[in-house]
Design an enzyme around this catalytic site. Structure first.
Site, PDB file in Angstrom:
ATOM      1  N   GLU A  50       1.100  -1.618  13.028  1.00  0.00           N
ATOM      2  CA  GLU A  50       1.454  -3.060  13.212  1.00  0.00           C
ATOM      3  C   GLU A  50       1.862  -3.653  14.327  1.00  0.00           C
ATOM      4  O   GLU A  50       1.692  -4.847  14.420  1.00  0.00           O
ATOM      5  CB  GLU A  50       2.162  -3.605  12.103  1.00  0.00           C
ATOM      6  CG  GLU A  50       1.666  -3.374  10.611  1.00  0.00           C
ATOM      7  CD  GLU A  50       2.654  -3.665   9.412  1.00  0.00           C
ATOM      8  OE1 GLU A  50       3.778  -3.416   9.662  1.00  0.00           O
ATOM      9  OE2 GLU A  50       2.380  -4.220   8.403  1.00  0.00           O
TER      10      GLU A  50
ATOM     11  N   LYS B 140       3.796   2.010  15.950  1.00  0.00           N
ATOM     12  CA  LYS B 140       5.024   1.709  15.229  1.00  0.00           C
ATOM     13  C   LYS B 140       4.984   2.833  14.047  1.00  0.00           C
ATOM     14  O   LYS B 140       5.987   3.484  13.678  1.00  0.00           O
ATOM     15  CB  LYS B 140       4.701   0.468  14.172  1.00  0.00           C
ATOM     16  CG  LYS B 140       5.769  -0.084  13.228  1.00  0.00           C
ATOM     17  CD  LYS B 140       5.585  -1.228  12.473  1.00  0.00           C
ATOM     18  CE  LYS B 140       6.531  -1.542  11.478  1.00  0.00           C
ATOM     19  NZ  LYS B 140       6.189  -2.715  10.820  1.00  0.00           N
ATOM     20  N   GLN B 141       3.809   3.368  13.461  1.00  0.00           N
ATOM     21  CA  GLN B 141       3.832   4.543  12.499  1.00  0.00           C
ATOM     22  C   GLN B 141       2.313   5.093  12.774  1.00  0.00           C
ATOM     23  O   GLN B 141       1.658   4.515  13.413  1.00  0.00           O
ATOM     24  CB  GLN B 141       4.107   3.957  11.170  1.00  0.00           C
ATOM     25  CG  GLN B 141       2.938   2.898  10.690  1.00  0.00           C
ATOM     26  CD  GLN B 141       3.464   2.496   9.181  1.00  0.00           C
ATOM     27  OE1 GLN B 141       3.931   1.451   9.001  1.00  0.00           O
ATOM     28  NE2 GLN B 141       3.016   3.350   8.087  1.00  0.00           N
TER      29      GLN B 141
ATOM     30  N   TRP C  82       0.783  -1.125  -0.085  1.00  0.00           N
ATOM     31  CA  TRP C  82      -0.075  -0.083   0.094  1.00  0.00           C
ATOM     32  C   TRP C  82       0.786   1.343   0.158  1.00  0.00           C
ATOM     33  O   TRP C  82       0.359   2.285  -0.282  1.00  0.00           O
ATOM     34  CB  TRP C  82      -1.086  -0.088   1.124  1.00  0.00           C
ATOM     35  CG  TRP C  82      -0.597   0.086   2.387  1.00  0.00           C
ATOM     36  CD1 TRP C  82       0.202  -0.537   3.213  1.00  0.00           C
ATOM     37  CD2 TRP C  82      -0.648   1.406   3.305  1.00  0.00           C
ATOM     38  NE1 TRP C  82       0.521  -0.195   4.505  1.00  0.00           N
ATOM     39  CE2 TRP C  82      -0.081   1.070   4.535  1.00  0.00           C
ATOM     40  CE3 TRP C  82      -1.282   2.610   3.159  1.00  0.00           C
ATOM     41  CZ2 TRP C  82      -0.159   2.078   5.714  1.00  0.00           C
ATOM     42  CZ3 TRP C  82      -1.378   3.424   4.285  1.00  0.00           C
ATOM     43  CH2 TRP C  82      -0.586   3.054   5.631  1.00  0.00           C
ATOM     44  N   ASP C  83       2.094   1.045   0.077  1.00  0.00           N
ATOM     45  CA  ASP C  83       3.103   2.187   0.141  1.00  0.00           C
ATOM     46  C   ASP C  83       2.659   3.076  -1.261  1.00  0.00           C
ATOM     47  O   ASP C  83       3.109   4.378  -1.153  1.00  0.00           O
ATOM     48  CB  ASP C  83       4.544   1.741  -0.028  1.00  0.00           C
ATOM     49  CG  ASP C  83       4.979   1.047   1.310  1.00  0.00           C
ATOM     50  OD1 ASP C  83       3.884   0.249   2.008  1.00  0.00           O
ATOM     51  OD2 ASP C  83       5.972   0.868   1.436  1.00  0.00           O
TER      52      ASP C  83
END
Lengths: 775, 775
Positions: free
Chosen positions: B488, B601-602, B357-358
């Site tokens: 994640e 994580k992000q 999905w980047d």
């Protein structure tokens, strides 16, 4: 489901060779004695469908873990039960034509596992390609008296020819595990030697360095007399064999008697193994096959005396329950606290490691009620021995100060499993290990166990729980995040009611146990305070704060405990409304769909109500049972038994029997299409529980035995034996009455449906049963 | 973090051979052209640390999945970028002594990646064991003009001897992927041939059957003149080579010019491949090396014209941002809608599949603003082409009626990943794919795309969401259970706010898009109703019901959206209080500990606020940013950029710059110790976004460009180019002012800090910046 095995009260009988089911029959016909065991393989060559399996207890190999995506904390290895040297082999040739039932016409085939006397017997007539016919009769034991040995009587009779019969008894150590992750062989050869009618092979496992010497020694008889013969050694890597050629005539029986032993470095010094093996074989050969068989039958008789369940009016059920009891006794004898109960016992190698929480939750009650208390005690000591490893294991996950997390699957105390949602999160297993200590002491009154071993384990477990919960500022209560409950169809959930409940119970029980030990034996307690580095005030204060402030999810309106925080957000549908084509869901649905469904693999909230039944009244049980059971798919062989017991308690005889039936003949009927991998040993204990705790309603409370028996409609009667402390009881239930026979021990008071009865030593009491008593 | 590469505005320079970092330098010095690429490997033999890597776009191999425990629904295969024939090889021998920098003394070593002109250059002096010294100068391009080819100029000069120089240009197809699951080789040889100074090899991938012909052709020059020579073919399996021996004298330069091509059956009929390869080489050899290099520089110049970011006052930052832009352009050119952007591009093979999905979340904004709109469009069409597979994929998970779930990782549309919590549950990726369509149309105004391709994809995605939510009777709202959000570090959670939000947005956008297409092109709409088997009333009714009744977790008191239902039960601690020894937590903590921690994580909630920023006021952003960012460990290379953009929006210049710095030189400084596996291609787009959307504050709303620029303290100025529809703009920002240059296209209105400015064609506007404008 398959139905090719004959129904019989004491025997498992295959009539006519079902080669397509051979691997299943091999599993079912496994023999074992707690120290070694093997599947019901043929002695002679068989090139058809077969899983050759020989296993030596305690001998394992750490197979390198295979994962898709590594997660921190995963174990590097998965310790596996090892498939070991095949000691039963006898190659049979007739005029250089090899006997192999895969390439013969086979008639009069019969394979019988005799559970009463503990042997496996096989007979058949084979017509070879040449047209020559031979009759074979083979009988084998895996001795429970001389428990590192087995013996075979292998008889061959030419039917329609005179000729040359060549018999080559052998040991083959060039063995692989079917489930090896990287297709490696796990054994190295150290030594082999052959003498006249005798041979030995010493193998060592790679990495773990276990040595096992397997030896064979044989005699040959004709006309019931030992004969002289010449034996020619055959040599190959990891293989010893002695070839014997004989002239035989039609109608004449030639009998080869083969004695074999498996001695491992777990029980002998490595340097003595070979000498000991020779002495062992000499001793049992001197005893002779018939005597070994007779001793085997005697010892089984004494086992059945305290173990048997007799069902009148249902041969299939009778066979099923005896099969379960037989296999449990073959798997674990309780003499060695280093051993445990593998999920497949000695009947296969699937699932690798030997010990799951099955032992504590399902097997201990069986051994408690059917064997000397030392047997269950050894199962507890096994965990005590592994406490250091459990503390290390918890350390890997960030816990400290003596917190212990027992592995999900283990062989030597190290974690063997590698699915994060199980390995790291199915932590309720820790609770079952504490519960088993409670269960054992409740049954035996051996409170000294707490001081000797129990408290250390309980404290390790309690410390884990005390660190594993966290304070939720939001709820102003302790919560437990990210767990998998007994229902493995939900992963990484928050506040699994069962886990929170048993965790809190562990804290209470550890604290009470400490107080008990302190009161009983102040000196030992002081010692334990040192060993445990225990700060009573601080630690027990923390425990108490958690006990007082734990969050236990429930829905007041529904009157049920919640399996986990998010349960009521699920679409709550019923198993009965699932299309048949969707079942079993673990084969038909993707994992995410299973996880977000409401469907339950095995008892979860109900497991807690079962364990701690006295904490909950019958209405609570009924509401939770009525809520959860209809959403339960029972896709674990451990599921039906708990439901059977609870249904019995709720007075639903029919449902209780229905659940019993789902597991009672699981392997005999290959219900789940997986018996070829081995039998479901631990769930067999669950089946036993269905009868004794379910139909018998047997409980022990405050040192007294309670019964609430009823007989399932299809049965005329059933009787089960239990050992309770110094008493041996036989409980015979018909639809009209229950008879309590006090076979051994002093006078005893027994409660039947709540009413106390005194049963004098060596006498019996008959209690009439009325319908009303079941409500 | 490493700092051995020289800072330079246009070049990446290694001075002195850092053999310990060779694999890192190889990654950094990779060349690519969208169709093929290779790591910065040496032409001559090198037996030291190296990862030989040559890759051909679109050519992959389905490697058999490796898992620990199989879950239903897992893919059987993981499609991997294939390491292909090594075409750069030139073996160099001096009087039979092989040149290998691993066994020489090396001096004057210099390896330079020239990003301005797009070539890799290397020079060194090697002293062989014999004491003979040679000087080598090698220059290589991977042509972006002739994009199935590369060319090398390899010059050798003896320094202190006269003797025999043997040059053996070769192609080696006997190649393995470093990350093959079962250590297999994936290529079979189909054909090879050698002619004078020329050779071809045709290889076919196992299973997938892609054919690739790799060819070489070479010339040799001395004293700048082509010389005659003899070439001896060397033959081996999957290998072609031509050996040339020459007498050389000290000080005389011998130059080998090698042309190579990689033609695949993706672009040619299999039977034509060899002929085409010969023609291809003939054509480029006729053009000649110098012309190829000149054309390469010209084409790069035109790319930089629309792509460049110029930073004054910080050479390291200038080098970092150009490196990112350079690699993004090398990886994907947008000419072929079958291709996509692998996480490592052509710089390594880790992570196998090509598309994450980047692409939609990070790369499309870059290509939209720097390339022709066709480029971003092709990335969208790529997903449209895979819609059927996405529908099949959803089908495996139990969804139906045209519901589509795009894979987490894919090559050809099939799912390649096998972690249940990601593969089955990190489904927000589906939202990003829909969002990219919105983003593209918002930027380009190409509404026709909806009718042509977009609506089909949007409907597939919307249908998935409509089936994936379920009605919670308990909440009387729709919920979404069992997902993994962008963070994640939480798995299988309920009601991830981001996922619920984007899912609902997809339903709205699909519905609006359908209405738009209906209004724009009734005929096409009618066709689509057929194709999609669309029941408007029922389906859009259901969508609307979900839109109106979706559950979006938030805490009113804190004024924040909740990452998921259980978030507030966590122990809410801050990253700043984590001991350094515990970081990065993904290397130091077990997975369960990470999962139940609050550490992120992000961007997760913040990713949603970033995507849908106009739905939320600045206070909402601030509260959520202040709540979540301090718990964010940024252990994904995709994390800092979003935070950089949000910090910029909140006026926190310093933090914005700090986040930018974490990713800008990620690979150049080997920040995460993993550049040796390849460069982080997709996160490079995130870095670009930090500059353009963060420092530049660039947005497009209702067809207008909005800017809110500020210059980071350490910089004097920065300038970025953007293509917006028919305009090419250059935005130059200093601390005092922003200059908007309208380089191409008509007059345009641009908003700076909310104020509109008209910028006439071919002219510029200067806007003064005051401190106040940043609040």
């Amino acid at each position: 489901m398959k139905d090719y095995l004959k129904h019989d009260e004491w025997c498992i009988i295959e009539e006519g060779f079902h080669r397509e089911y051979n691997e299943i029959t091999e599993s079912v016909c496994s023999l074992g004695n707690g120290r070694m065991g093997q599947r019901g393989n043929f002695e002679e060559t068989f090139t058809g469908k077969t899983l050759q399996g020989n296993y030596v207890a305690g001998v394992y190999y750490p197979d390198k873990t295979r994962v898709g995506w590594w997660k921190n904390g995963y174990p590097e290895y998965f310790a596996k039960v090892l498939n070991a040297a095949n000691w039963i082999g006898i190659k049979v040739e007739i005029d250089h034509e090899e006997l192999d039932l895969n390439h013969c016409e086979v008639s009069d085939f019969r394979r019988v596992l005799n559970m009463k006397d503990g042997y496996l017997e096989r007979s058949f007539v084979a017509t070879l390609a040449s047209g020559k016919q031979v009759k074979v009769h083979a009988k084998r034991i895996n001795s429970i008296v001389d428990d590192e040995s087995g013996a075979i009587r292998y008889a061959v009779t030419p039917i329609n020819f005179d000729g040359k019969l060549t018999l080559t008894p052998f040991i083959d150590g060039d063995i692989k595990n079917k489930d090896a992750n990287y297709d490696e062989k796990f054994w190295d050869e150290i030594h082999r030697e052959t003498a006249f009618a005798e041979g030995y092979i010493e193998l060592r496992t790679k990495k773990t360095g276990f040595h096992v010497v397997t030896g064979q020694k044989f005699e040959i008889f004709q006309d019931e007399k030992a004969i002289d013969f010449q034996s020619f050694p055959l040599k190959a890597e990891k293989y010893v064999a002695s070839q014997v050629s004989l002239d035989v005539i039609a109608g004449q029986e030639t009998v080869l008697v083969k004695y074999a032993c498996n001695l491992s470095s777990e029980n002998y010094a490595v340097e003595d193994l070979l000498t000991e093996a020779k002495a062992y074989l000499k001793r049992i050969a001197a005893k002779g096959f018939e005597k070994m068989v007779a001793e085997q039958a005697d010892k089984w008789e004494s086992k059945w005396k305290t173990n048997d369940i007799v069902i009148e009016g249902d041969v299939a059920a009778q066979q099923g329950i005896r099969f379960n009891i037989f296999q449990l006794n073959q798997t674990y004898t309780g003499e060695d606290a280093r051993l445990n109960i593998g999920p497949k016992g000695f009947t296969g190698e699937k699932y690798g490691g030997s010990t799951y929480w099955d032992t504590e939750a399902y097997c201990i009650p069986f051994y408690l009620a059917t064997a000397d208390q030392q047997v269950a005690r050894n199962l507890l000591v096994y965990r005590w021995k592994q406490l250091g490893r459990a503390i290390e294991n918890a350390g890997k996950l960030g816990f400290k100060d003596g917190a212990a997390l027992y592995p999900m699957v283990t062989m030597n105390g190290e974690e063997c499993h590698n699915e994060w949602e199980i390995t790291f999160e199915e932590i309720h297993r820790n609770g079952a290990i504490a519960y088993a200590i409670y269960d054992y002491i409740n049954y035996t009154n051996d409170e000294a166990y707490l001081a000797e071993y129990g408290l250390e384990v309980l404290m390790g477990i309690a410390r884990f729980w005390a660190q594993r919960v966290n304070w939720s500022s939001h709820k102003q209560q302790y919560v437990m995040l990210g767990v998998t409950g007994p229902n493995e169809y939900e992963n990484n959930v928050n506040n699994n009611w069962y886990t929170n409940y048993i965790a809190t119970w562990c804290l209470k029980y550890a604290k009470e146990s400490a107080e008990k030990v302190k009161a009983m034996d102040a000196a030992r307690y002081a010692e334990l305070v040192q060993i445990l580095n225990l700060n009573e005030e601080e630690e027990f204060g923390k425990f108490q704060h958690i006990i007082d402030n734990i969050y236990l999810p429930e829905d007041k309106q529904l009157g049920v405990f919640l399996q986990q925080d998010g349960f009521l957000d699920k679409e709550l549908t019923l198993v009965k409304d699932l299309p048949a084509s969707d079942r079993p869901i673990n084969q038909k649905w993707s994992w995410d769909r299973i996880l977000r469904s409401c469907f339950i693999k095995q008892a979860d909230v109900l497991q807690g109500i079962y364990f701690f039944e006295d904490d909950f009244d019958i209405d609570i049980l009924r509401r939770n049972y009525d809520f959860y059971e209809p959403m339960t798919v029972h896709e674990s062989s451990l599921s039906p038994c708990v439901h059977s017991i609870l249904a019995a308690k709720l007075g639903d005889k029919a449902r209780s029997y229905e659940f019993y039936q789902r597991s009672a003949r699981l392997d005999l009927d290959d219900y789940n299409n997986d018996t070829e991998d081995g039998c479901h040993i631990t769930s067999m204990a669950g089946t036993w529980m269905s009868v004794v705790k379910g139909f018998g309603g047997m409980r022990v409370k405050e040192g007294k035995v309670y019964l609430s028996p009823f007989v399932p409609e299809n049965w005329k009667s059933f009787a089960f034996k239990i050992r309770f402390r110094s008493n041996l009881l036989n409980i015979i239930t018909t639809s009209e009455q229950v008879t309590i026979e006090n076979l051994e021990g002093a006078d005893i008071q027994i409660f039947v449906h709540g009413e106390a009865f005194d049963v004098k030593a060596a006498s019996s009491v008959v209690v009439a049963l009325g319908e009303t008593q079941l409500v």
